[in-house]
Design a protein around this motif. Structure first.
Motif, PDB file in Angstrom:
ATOM      1  N   UNK A   1       0.704  -1.134  -0.005  1.00 47.75           N
ATOM      2  CA  UNK A   1       0.110   0.022   0.027  1.00 47.75           C
ATOM      3  C   UNK A   1       1.004   1.122   0.052  1.00 47.75           C
ATOM      4  N   UNK A   2       0.353   2.440  -0.431  1.00 49.28           N
ATOM      5  CA  UNK A   2       0.919   3.676  -0.619  1.00 49.28           C
ATOM      6  C   UNK A   2       0.109   4.743   0.239  1.00 49.28           C
ATOM      7  N   UNK A   3       0.798   5.458   1.017  1.00 48.98           N
ATOM      8  CA  UNK A   3      -0.029   6.309   1.707  1.00 48.98           C
ATOM      9  C   UNK A   3      -0.171   7.695   0.998  1.00 48.98           C
ATOM     10  N   UNK A  17      -7.629  13.694   4.692  1.00 47.23           N
ATOM     11  CA  UNK A  17      -6.077  14.335   5.156  1.00 47.23           C
ATOM     12  C   UNK A  17      -4.975  13.296   4.358  1.00 47.23           C
ATOM     13  N   UNK A  18      -5.417  12.084   4.640  1.00 51.38           N
ATOM     14  CA  UNK A  18      -4.779  11.235   3.963  1.00 51.38           C
ATOM     15  C   UNK A  18      -5.435   9.762   3.643  1.00 51.38           C
ATOM     16  N   UNK A  19      -4.991   9.118   2.708  1.00 48.87           N
ATOM     17  CA  UNK A  19      -5.668   7.565   2.540  1.00 48.87           C
ATOM     18  C   UNK A  19      -4.776   6.487   1.951  1.00 48.87           C
ATOM     19  N   UNK A  20      -4.867   5.348   2.172  1.00 52.80           N
ATOM     20  CA  UNK A  20      -3.862   4.333   1.687  1.00 52.80           C
ATOM     21  C   UNK A  20      -4.502   3.878   0.059  1.00 52.80           C
ATOM     22  N   UNK A  30       4.405  10.256 -10.235  1.00 54.83           N
ATOM     23  CA  UNK A  30       3.348  11.143  -9.502  1.00 54.83           C
ATOM     24  C   UNK A  30       2.495  11.693 -10.339  1.00 54.83           C
ATOM     25  N   UNK A  31       2.481  11.854 -11.441  1.00 59.86           N
ATOM     26  CA  UNK A  31       1.489  12.655 -12.444  1.00 59.86           C
ATOM     27  C   UNK A  31       0.549  11.322 -12.831  1.00 59.86           C
ATOM     28  N   UNK A  32       1.026  10.134 -12.931  1.00 62.21           N
ATOM     29  CA  UNK A  32       0.145   9.140 -13.058  1.00 62.21           C
ATOM     30  C   UNK A  32      -0.693   8.835 -12.054  1.00 62.21           C
ATOM     31  N   UNK A  33      -0.335   8.907 -10.805  1.00 65.99           N
ATOM     32  CA  UNK A  33      -0.993   8.590  -9.714  1.00 65.99           C
ATOM     33  C   UNK A  33      -2.181   9.605  -9.401  1.00 65.99           C
ATOM     34  N   UNK A  34      -1.708  10.883  -9.720  1.00 66.57           N
ATOM     35  CA  UNK A  34      -2.835  12.031  -9.620  1.00 66.57           C
ATOM     36  C   UNK A  34      -3.673  11.821 -10.607  1.00 66.57           C
ATOM     37  N   UNK A  35      -3.425  11.583 -11.919  1.00 68.65           N
ATOM     38  CA  UNK A  35      -4.380  11.282 -12.946  1.00 68.65           C
ATOM     39  C   UNK A  35      -5.301  10.062 -12.508  1.00 68.65           C
ATOM     40  N   UNK A  36      -4.875   9.113 -11.888  1.00 67.66           N
ATOM     41  CA  UNK A  36      -5.721   7.762 -11.356  1.00 67.66           C
ATOM     42  C   UNK A  36      -6.624   8.314 -10.439  1.00 67.66           C
ATOM     43  N   UNK A  37      -6.180   8.976  -9.407  1.00 69.49           N
ATOM     44  CA  UNK A  37      -7.064   9.698  -8.443  1.00 69.49           C
ATOM     45  C   UNK A  37      -7.988  10.611  -9.070  1.00 69.49           C
ATOM     46  N   UNK A  38      -7.658  11.371  -9.950  1.00 66.36           N
ATOM     47  CA  UNK A  38      -8.670  12.494 -10.485  1.00 66.36           C
ATOM     48  C   UNK A  38      -9.504  11.744 -11.250  1.00 66.36           C
ATOM     49  N   UNK A  39      -9.569  10.392 -11.936  1.00 66.41           N
ATOM     50  CA  UNK A  39     -10.548   9.696 -12.307  1.00 66.41           C
ATOM     51  C   UNK A  39     -11.503   9.295 -11.568  1.00 66.41           C
ATOM     52  N   UNK A  40     -11.436   9.292 -10.265  1.00 73.57           N
ATOM     53  CA  UNK A  40     -12.607   8.790  -9.554  1.00 73.57           C
ATOM     54  C   UNK A  40     -13.546   9.662  -9.351  1.00 73.57           C
ATOM     55  N   UNK A  41     -13.527  11.177 -10.037  1.00 71.87           N
ATOM     56  CA  UNK A  41     -14.537  12.195 -10.167  1.00 71.87           C
ATOM     57  C   UNK A  41     -14.647  12.688  -8.925  1.00 71.87           C
TER      58      UNK A  41
END
Length: 84
Positions: A1-3, A17-20, A30-41
Motif C-alpha cells: 500500500x501507498x500512503x 487528510x490521508x488515504x491508503x 506522481x503524475x500517473x497517480x494524480x491522474x488515476x485519483x482524478x479519474x475517481x471524479x
C-alpha cells in the motif's frame, strides 16, 4: 500500500487528510497517480484535474510531478506554496 497525504485546498476538495491506495505499477510517476485519483471524479477531479497546478513530495522530499514513485511509502500532494 501507498500512503497519499493531501494538504490545503486539495484536502478540502477531496475531504480527506490521508488515504491508503494500492501501489501503482513499477515505473509509475506522481503524475500517473494524480491522474488515476482524478479519474475517481467528484472532489478528486476538482482538486487533481489540473496536475500542472499541483506540487508533490515523495517521502517528505519535494519532487517534480513527473518523478517516479518507486518504492516510496508516502506521496504528498499540495498546491504551490507561497511565502510572505
Amino acid at each position: 500500500m501507498l500512503s497519499i497525504v493531501y494538504f490545503a485546498w486539495v484536502r478540502e476538495a477531496i475531504g480527506l487528510d490521508e488515504e491508503q491506495v494500492e501501489r501503482p505499477a513499477p515505473g509509475a510517476r506522481v503524475a500517473d497517480l494524480i491522474a488515476m485519483l482524478a479519474a475517481r471524479g467528484g472532489g478528486y477531479a476538482q482538486a487533481l484535474g489540473h496536475s500542472e497546478k499541483l506540487r508533490a513530495a515523495i517521502d517528505q522530499h519535494f519532487v517534480p510531478i513527473d518523478s517516479v514513485i518507486g518504492d516510496a511509502r508516502e506521496v504528498a500532494i499540495f498546491p504551490p506554496v507561497t511565502g510572505g
